[in-house]
Structure formats: C-alpha cells, structure tokens
Write an enzyme that holds these catalytic residues in place. Sequence first.
Site, mmCIF file in Angstrom:
data_model
loop_
_atom_site.group_PDB
_atom_site.id
_atom_site.type_symbol
_atom_site.label_atom_id
_atom_site.label_comp_id
_atom_site.label_asym_id
_atom_site.label_seq_id
_atom_site.Cartn_x
_atom_site.Cartn_y
_atom_site.Cartn_z
ATOM 1 N N LEU A 257 7.719 -6.836 -2.991
ATOM 2 C CA LEU A 257 7.067 -8.142 -2.960
ATOM 3 C C LEU A 257 5.640 -7.925 -2.485
ATOM 4 C CD1 LEU A 257 9.753 -10.448 -1.243
ATOM 5 C CD2 LEU A 257 9.211 -10.314 -3.676
ATOM 6 N N ASP A 258 4.698 -8.681 -3.032
ATOM 7 C CA ASP A 258 3.316 -8.598 -2.561
ATOM 8 C C ASP A 258 3.250 -8.958 -1.081
ATOM 9 O OD1 ASP A 258 2.362 -7.843 -5.016
ATOM 10 O OD2 ASP A 258 1.734 -9.859 -5.604
ATOM 11 N N ARG A 259 2.236 -8.462 -0.424
ATOM 12 C CA ARG A 259 2.091 -8.670 1.014
ATOM 13 C C ARG A 259 2.103 -10.156 1.389
ATOM 14 N NH1 ARG A 259 -2.760 -6.028 4.730
ATOM 15 N NH2 ARG A 259 -2.002 -6.800 6.751
#
Length: 328
Positions: free
Chosen positions: A139-141
């Site tokens: 997942l993106d930050r």
Amino acid sequence: MNELSKDAVTWLTVGEESAGQRIDNFLVRILKGVPKSHVYRILRTGEVRVNKGRVGAETRLASGDVVRLPPVRLAKPAATSRPVPKIAAPILYEDEAILAIDKPAGLAVHGGSGIAYGLIEQLRAARADARFLELVHRLDRDTSGVLLIAKKRAALVALHEQLRDGAFDKRYLVLVRGRWRDEKRTVRLSLHKFATREGERRVRVEEDGREAETVFHRRGIWADHDPPLALLEAELRTGRTHQIRVHLTHLGFPLAGDDKYGDFAWNKALAKEGLRRMFLHAWKLAFIHPTTGQSLAVESQLPWDLASYVAQLGGVAGDNARAARSDR
C-alpha cells in the site's frame, strides 16, 4: 540455523520458511551486509554448495536441504543506528500462515528512499522469533487499510499466484470532487510510469501503457455541497501503481487530499476543514486462504480522521459510507 562465521565454513539447514526460494535470494537474505556482487561471485565459483553439489543462482531450495557457505565478512551495524520504532498498527486477522494488519496512513510498508524502518521492519523487530514475515502486497505510504503479511513461504507463493491470476478482491473507499452520476462505472485506461526531473515516480494515462481496470461503485453523494462531493468504492481489477488516483484525475474527479495528482488548492481548503490526508482507504481484501482453501474477507473500518470528515458533511451519504463497510 547456525551462526555465520567470517573465519570458517558454515552449514545451514533450510527450514520450511525458505522452501521454494531461489538460492540467490536466500543468500541475500541470510548474508545481510554482503554486497550482491559477492553473493553471485561465491555462487559462480562453487563456494556455495547445496547437499554437497554446485548450484546455479536460479536453483530453488527444499526444506531439509543443507547449504554450505564459505567464510564471509558481514558488515557491522553502525554504532549510531537508531532503534527500530515499535509498530503501532492493529491486527485485523492472524493464523499460522497469514497476518492482516490495519496500516495507518503515513507509515511506509518497507524502508528505503530515506525511510529507515517501514512497517515490515518494525514487525520483524517486534517478532524477533518469527522465522518468516514477508509482504504479500503493498500500500502507498499515505494509504490506510488492510495489508496482508505471509508467515510462511508456501503461503506467500500461493497468495502471489492468486494476485497474478486476479483472484484477489481489493476494495477501497475514496472521496472525490464532482458530480458523480453513475451507480456503477467501469474504467479501462492504460497507464504508463515515468520519472519527473526531480526523480519522483509518476503515472499517466497513455494508450500504449499497461492495461488497467477499475470499477467504481457510488456509495454516497453530496450534490448540494460546495463543491459537490461523492464517496466511491473502488474495485481494483488490476493493481497498477497509483491506479485509482490517476484514473479519477483523468476522469475529472480529483481525489481528496491527493498531493501528486489532485487539486492542490482544494487540498488546502480541505485541510482547513479538518481533512489533512489523502482520502484513500483499503477497506476490504478478499481471497482464498492459502492453506485451508476457504474464502476469507478481511475488513478495516474508516479511520477516525476520514470517518469524522464524512460525518461532518452530514446527509444520507454518511449512512451509505457505513453500509459500504457492512453490506458486502
């Protein structure tokens, strides 16, 4: 597993957690601090043996294999190394094969690019006795929600096969600006990755890019709000980088709080209203359990900051947002 030695040959017995792994990747993991070039050199020269025989880098290991390692010099950790921070992410589901974590926004899933410790490093530090912990996906930050971890290599291999086959059902909740009219809309727009002059990763819609498909389901609208808003559930049919964000922006519906592809002026206005992050939440992940063969769905409720912003908008859309978490 024996301690590695810089002065003598070491013999390692492969455990279940490493079964099926390539020997080169096994060595990179075991020989932390040793350059990859050296790892491949000791493979080429035959200094590494498996069950007393020479092997190539692509050889896959089996549980019980005995690996011979030559004397190696491991890099010593810097005296000024910062301690790994304690992980602050609730567990949504866990058994002997997998672990699902409710990742908060702002926490990278792994270290790199100026980030010393990501979620997976924190988890390994917190579970020092765990023999195997690997990310199944990413997942993106700035994205919150369900993140899946494999606790066994066999589970990781099985789950990656499901990902390749498109067998995972990934659902996200997003808030966008604009008058979204369709109850359900399928978007097929190919995406191309590129780097900016500053070296940052970006994605744009291009005909000759990689095929990408997102299905959007309308969960709530605020037609009288200034500007009009819509709460959508995004169903990922493919898993391209920044897919949801780029698809929405291309359609003219910027994602709230998106600092890469969104409306920057609107983002500033949202911050004054209390929304200081991107409204992108991985609320549901459904798949076949890698060992039981049973269907499993893991869900994560909207974090308080996103839920409170939806609540302050008022209207029936708030009820729809709750339904999106409970009726599927």
